[in-house]
Design a protein around this motif. Structure first.
Motif, PDB file in Angstrom:
ATOM      1  N   ASN A   1      12.466  15.951  -3.440  1.00 49.08           N
ATOM      2  CA  ASN A   1      12.481  16.577  -2.125  1.00 49.08           C
ATOM      3  C   ASN A   1      13.278  15.736  -1.136  1.00 49.08           C
ATOM      4  N   PHE A   2      13.827  16.420  -0.141  1.00 54.25           N
ATOM      5  CA  PHE A   2      14.459  15.703   0.955  1.00 54.25           C
ATOM      6  C   PHE A   2      13.437  14.757   1.585  1.00 54.25           C
ATOM      7  N   PRO A   3      13.853  13.583   2.052  1.00 53.10           N
ATOM      8  CA  PRO A   3      12.911  12.583   2.551  1.00 53.10           C
ATOM      9  C   PRO A   3      11.962  13.137   3.605  1.00 53.10           C
ATOM     10  N   GLY A   4      10.658  13.037   3.315  1.00 55.08           N
ATOM     11  CA  GLY A   4       9.630  13.387   4.276  1.00 55.08           C
ATOM     12  C   GLY A   4       9.358  14.861   4.445  1.00 55.08           C
ATOM     13  N   GLY A   5      10.042  15.731   3.711  1.00 59.03           N
ATOM     14  CA  GLY A   5       9.877  17.154   3.949  1.00 59.03           C
ATOM     15  C   GLY A   5       9.628  17.950   2.690  1.00 59.03           C
ATOM     16  N   PRO A   6       9.378  19.251   2.841  1.00 63.08           N
ATOM     17  CA  PRO A   6       9.025  20.103   1.696  1.00 63.08           C
ATOM     18  C   PRO A   6      10.210  20.651   0.921  1.00 63.08           C
TER      19      PRO A   6
ATOM     20  N   PHE B   1      13.335  21.213  -1.440  1.00 66.35           N
ATOM     21  CA  PHE B   1      13.750  20.662  -2.723  1.00 66.35           C
ATOM     22  C   PHE B   1      15.268  20.492  -2.779  1.00 66.35           C
ATOM     23  N   TRP B   2      15.696  19.414  -3.415  1.00 64.30           N
ATOM     24  CA  TRP B   2      17.118  19.200  -3.639  1.00 64.30           C
ATOM     25  C   TRP B   2      17.728  20.354  -4.449  1.00 64.30           C
TER      26      TRP B   2
ATOM     27  N   PRO C   1      16.980  22.417   4.202  1.00 67.27           N
ATOM     28  CA  PRO C   1      16.625  22.182   5.614  1.00 67.27           C
ATOM     29  C   PRO C   1      17.826  22.462   6.508  1.00 67.27           C
ATOM     30  N   ASN C   2      17.555  22.966   7.705  1.00 69.06           N
ATOM     31  CA  ASN C   2      18.606  23.303   8.656  1.00 69.06           C
ATOM     32  C   ASN C   2      18.235  22.763  10.037  1.00 69.06           C
TER      33      ASN C   2
END
Length: 330
Positions: free
Chosen positions: A185-190, A192-193, A209-210
């Motif tokens: 996952n992107f650092p600290g968030g839900p 997924f790469w 994420p945006n």
């Protein structure tokens, strides 16, 4: 389509799970002896019978592939799988003898809070035997089998699977136990790469994420000794492939890890991928069709890695990593 590796005809998967041990075994069984190869990219692998999967070796097919927890102790799991297959008369013929060919790979889950005081003999041979008897076309994901004790740097890991139809018309599937040194996952968030490859909201439908967050200068890494991680996987297709073509498919499949896990292939991991071809449908073009199959296994394995974390449940032990759903909800 089940969105499982068993969408490839001729495959079944069995899991044996021990939540007290916080570990387990997953086996992929083939209805018929199957061509396979392997590619290892991590710095701390644990494997069995991988040398015979080289294109120049004598044995041309395998009967099962095993993924297991337990680090080096988990290599015993393939012995249990071989014992169960031998009881069924399955194996490579050597005169009157039959020798089941069961390559395997292990991940490190010895420090995850489970009870590893097993006495003289580790339980993995028995778990491998049980996994064979549990094999079916449908099987659960998350905290089961080889993914039972798996973790990432900040979330519970697990067992994942996915499938798709490649541009060639062949079916492709992936099965993976995600126990990465890095993160899915992107650092600290839900998010997924692997989000760009998601199908039908299979791991939450969140997309990317945006705006995209800036990445930290120091990537997230588990604070464990070298080799104490490892993501292990199997990709499969119904195509007719040689061992050399399976090798190339396994090499390409590692890009699925790279799209789903950051960082990956570190000296702290033992990342290994098996590739198998059940030989149901020939390739029209041995070069370009193989390239298209490689693209499909990359996408499918990336999705399977994300599903492994998305579907995981927390271990019952105290002070273990939270699951994705615990931290971020559904």
């Amino acid at each position: 389509m089940r969105n499982l590796i068993t969408d490839v005809a001729g495959l079944s998967v069995g899991n044996a799970t021990d939540l007290t041990l916080a570990s387990g075994v997953t086996v992929l069984l083939f209805d018929e002896p199957t061509v396979a190869s392997v590619d290892v990219r991590g710095g701390g692998p644990g494997t069995r019978e991988t040398d015979l999967l080289a294109p120049d070796e004598t044995v041309g097919a395998v009967h099962a592939l095993t993924l297991s927890g337990g680090s080096a102790f988990g290599l015993d799991a393939a012995g249990g799988v071989a014992a169960a297959l031998a009881e069924r008369g399955i194996g490579f013929p050597v005169g009157d003898a039959r020798v089941p060919i069961v390559p395997g790979a292990v991940l490190f889950d010895l420090l995850n809070g489970g009870d590893k005081n097993w006495g003289r003999f580790p339980p993995y041979r028995d778990l491998g035997y049980a996994a064979v008897h549990a094999a079916a076309r449908d099987f659960p994901l998350g905290t089961v089998g080889a993914g039972t004790g798996a973790t990432t740097v900040d979330l519970k890991g697990g067992l994942g699977s996915a499938s798709m139809v490649a541009a060639t018309g062949h079916v492709v599937g992936a099965l993976v136990a995600v126990n990465a040194c890095g993160a899915t996952n992107f650092p600290g968030g839900p998010h997924f790469w692997a989000a760009p490859f998601e199908q039908d909201g299979e791991f939450g439908g969140l997309g990317l994420p945006n705006p995209l967050p800036p990445l930290p200068a120091r990537p997230p890494l588990k604070g464990l000794p070298p080799g104490a991680n490892t993501t292990i996987a199997i990709v499969a297709t119904d195509a007719v492939l040689t061992k050399a073509q399976c090798k190339r498919l396994a090499v390409m499949a590692h890009d699925g890890y790279a799209h789903a896990i950051w960082p990956v292939h570190t000296p702290l991991d033992g990342d290994t991928i098996f590739a198998a071809a059940t030989g149901r449908r020939p390739l029209e073009d041995p070069v370009f069709d193989l390239a298209l199959l490689g693209d499909a296994v990359v996408r499918t394995l990336a999705r399977a890695c994300a599903r492994a974390v998305f579907e995981a449940k927390p271990l019952p032990q105290q002070d273990t990593l939270p699951s994705w759903r615990q931290r971020f909800g559904r």
